[in-house]
Design a protein around this motif. Structure first.
Motif, PDB file in Angstrom:
ATOM      1  N   LEU A  50       0.831  -1.203   0.000  1.00  0.00           N
ATOM      2  CA  LEU A  50       0.000   0.000   0.000  1.00  0.00           C
ATOM      3  C   LEU A  50       0.869   1.257   0.000  1.00  0.00           C
ATOM      4  O   LEU A  50       0.572   2.224  -0.710  1.00  0.00           O
ATOM      5  CB  LEU A  50      -0.933   0.009   1.209  1.00  0.00           C
ATOM      6  CG  LEU A  50      -1.938   1.174   1.262  1.00  0.00           C
ATOM      7  CD1 LEU A  50      -2.878   1.138   0.060  1.00  0.00           C
ATOM      8  CD2 LEU A  50      -2.733   1.161   2.564  1.00  0.00           C
ATOM      9  N   ALA A 100       2.086   1.710  -3.476  1.00  0.00           N
ATOM     10  CA  ALA A 100       1.022   2.115  -4.402  1.00  0.00           C
ATOM     11  C   ALA A 100       0.626   3.572  -4.209  1.00  0.00           C
ATOM     12  O   ALA A 100       0.361   4.294  -5.177  1.00  0.00           O
ATOM     13  CB  ALA A 100      -0.198   1.212  -4.210  1.00  0.00           C
ATOM     14  N   LEU A 101       0.593   4.044  -2.944  1.00  0.00           N
ATOM     15  CA  LEU A 101       0.182   5.413  -2.661  1.00  0.00           C
ATOM     16  C   LEU A 101       1.340   6.399  -2.760  1.00  0.00           C
ATOM     17  O   LEU A 101       1.126   7.605  -2.890  1.00  0.00           O
ATOM     18  CB  LEU A 101      -0.447   5.502  -1.259  1.00  0.00           C
ATOM     19  CG  LEU A 101      -1.727   4.702  -1.027  1.00  0.00           C
ATOM     20  CD1 LEU A 101      -2.198   4.880   0.420  1.00  0.00           C
ATOM     21  CD2 LEU A 101      -2.822   5.132  -1.999  1.00  0.00           C
ATOM     22  N   LEU A 107      -6.705  -0.496  -6.506  1.00  0.00           N
ATOM     23  CA  LEU A 107      -5.909  -0.899  -5.348  1.00  0.00           C
ATOM     24  C   LEU A 107      -6.242  -2.325  -4.921  1.00  0.00           C
ATOM     25  O   LEU A 107      -5.352  -3.124  -4.615  1.00  0.00           O
ATOM     26  CB  LEU A 107      -6.145   0.063  -4.179  1.00  0.00           C
ATOM     27  CG  LEU A 107      -5.375   1.380  -4.173  1.00  0.00           C
ATOM     28  CD1 LEU A 107      -5.880   2.282  -3.062  1.00  0.00           C
ATOM     29  CD2 LEU A 107      -3.879   1.135  -4.023  1.00  0.00           C
ATOM     30  N   ILE A 164     -11.513  -1.578   1.227  1.00  0.00           N
ATOM     31  CA  ILE A 164     -10.810  -0.321   1.000  1.00  0.00           C
ATOM     32  C   ILE A 164     -11.796   0.840   1.081  1.00  0.00           C
ATOM     33  O   ILE A 164     -12.852   0.818   0.450  1.00  0.00           O
ATOM     34  CB  ILE A 164     -10.106  -0.311  -0.371  1.00  0.00           C
ATOM     35  CG1 ILE A 164      -9.023  -1.387  -0.411  1.00  0.00           C
ATOM     36  CG2 ILE A 164      -9.498   1.058  -0.661  1.00  0.00           C
ATOM     37  CD1 ILE A 164      -8.302  -1.472  -1.732  1.00  0.00           C
TER      38      ILE A 164
END
Length: 291
Positions: A15, A18-19, A54, A65
């Motif tokens: 995560l 990805a962010l 995601l 999510i």
């Protein structure tokens, strides 16, 4: 994001990647439920489509999510409290939104405040940064170790200043993830070896010694592990300690003195005392001094 506790570390790391920002992990002690949270500046192309993307990338259900936009004034007003910090003529530490330009010859560390300790704003971190600049000799190769790296600020600064090799570790996996993300942002991830480790369980005979060590830790850990830490320091090296209340500093000083280290100088600010140590002459690293 709700997560399976068994997949905490890989999901948190995925995560964060990805962010593009560090993430925090919260575990409900009563239910065992795990929540991983990140605060990117923007989500594209839309919250719903981003959630699906995601979920697919992380191989979890989109129902786990949640993407909630923050009010712009709440999300940005706290930024005014974090100003760029100039560490002499050699280093500039600034948040990503600052437009401050480095002076000639200054190295720049970009670091935004997060859950992991270390932005340069605290007296103890600022002391360590100044000592890193002070003891860097550009005419020779110097290795560096950061014990309890937190956000990774000291290891990143060391790499920018030319220390090599640079190693850092922390007991907290969340700190290691944050430090890795910060190292990538500063483009030094290839020059900083970051790992999760427990100082109290490390071998008493280290595989290598370091020219400069920073240990920004609690006084009881510093005093209790003085022998292990002193054995990590190379002859002629410098040990920089911080994170110690003034009333506890003498305990730390005595503990390191017992294993051959002399206090070379200290600084007191807002009841926090920090200092730097070096070996006595004719004392082997980590050996108990004969009284």
């Amino acid at each position: 994001m709700r997560a399976n506790p068994a997949r905490e570390e890989p999901l948190a790391a995925s995560l964060a990647e990805a962010l593009g920002v560090p993430v925090s992990v919260y575990r409900d002690e009563d239910t065992g439920a795990l929540t991983i949270t990140g605060y990117p500046a923007r989500i594209e192309p839309s919250p719903r489509r981003a959630a699906r993307a995601l979920a697919e990338a992380l191989e979890i259900s989109a129902r786990d999510i949640a993407i909630t936009p923050l009010r712009r004034d709440w999300a940005t007003s706290w930024k005014r409290h974090f100003k760029p910090i100039q560490v002499g003529s050699r280093l500039l530490v600034k948040p990503s939104w600052s437009r401050r330009r480095a002076r000639g010859g200054q190295r720049v560390v970009v670091l935004d405040p997060g859950l992991s300790f270390g932005t340069g704003q605290h007296e103890t971190t600022a002391f360590c940064l100044r000592q890193l600049c002070r003891w860097r000799d550009s005419q020779c190769v110097q290795s560096f170790l950061d014990i309890g790296t937190g956000s990774g600020i000291l290891a990143i600064a060391a790499a920018k200043l030319g220390y090599a090799p640079v190693e850092a570790f922390d007991f907290d996996p969340e700190s290691v993830r944050a430090a890795q993300a910060n190292a990538r942002r500063n483009r030094v991830n290839g020059r900083v070896a970051l790992r999760r480790d427990d100082l109290t369980r490390m071998p008493k005979a280290p595989r290598r010694r370091f020219d400069v060590i920073c240990a920004n830790l609690t006084y009881d850990l510093l005093a209790g592990e003085a022998r292990r830490i002193s054995r990590l320091l190379a002859p002629g090296g410098r040990l920089i300690v911080a994170g110690i209340l003034a009333s506890q500093f003498e305990i730390v000083t005595r503990s390191f003195h017992e294993f051959g280290l002399t206090l070379g100088g200290s600084e007191l600010k807002n009841n926090w005392r920090s200092g730097q140590f070096a070996f006595h002459s004719r004392v082997q690293p980590g050996e108990r001094k004969m009284m």
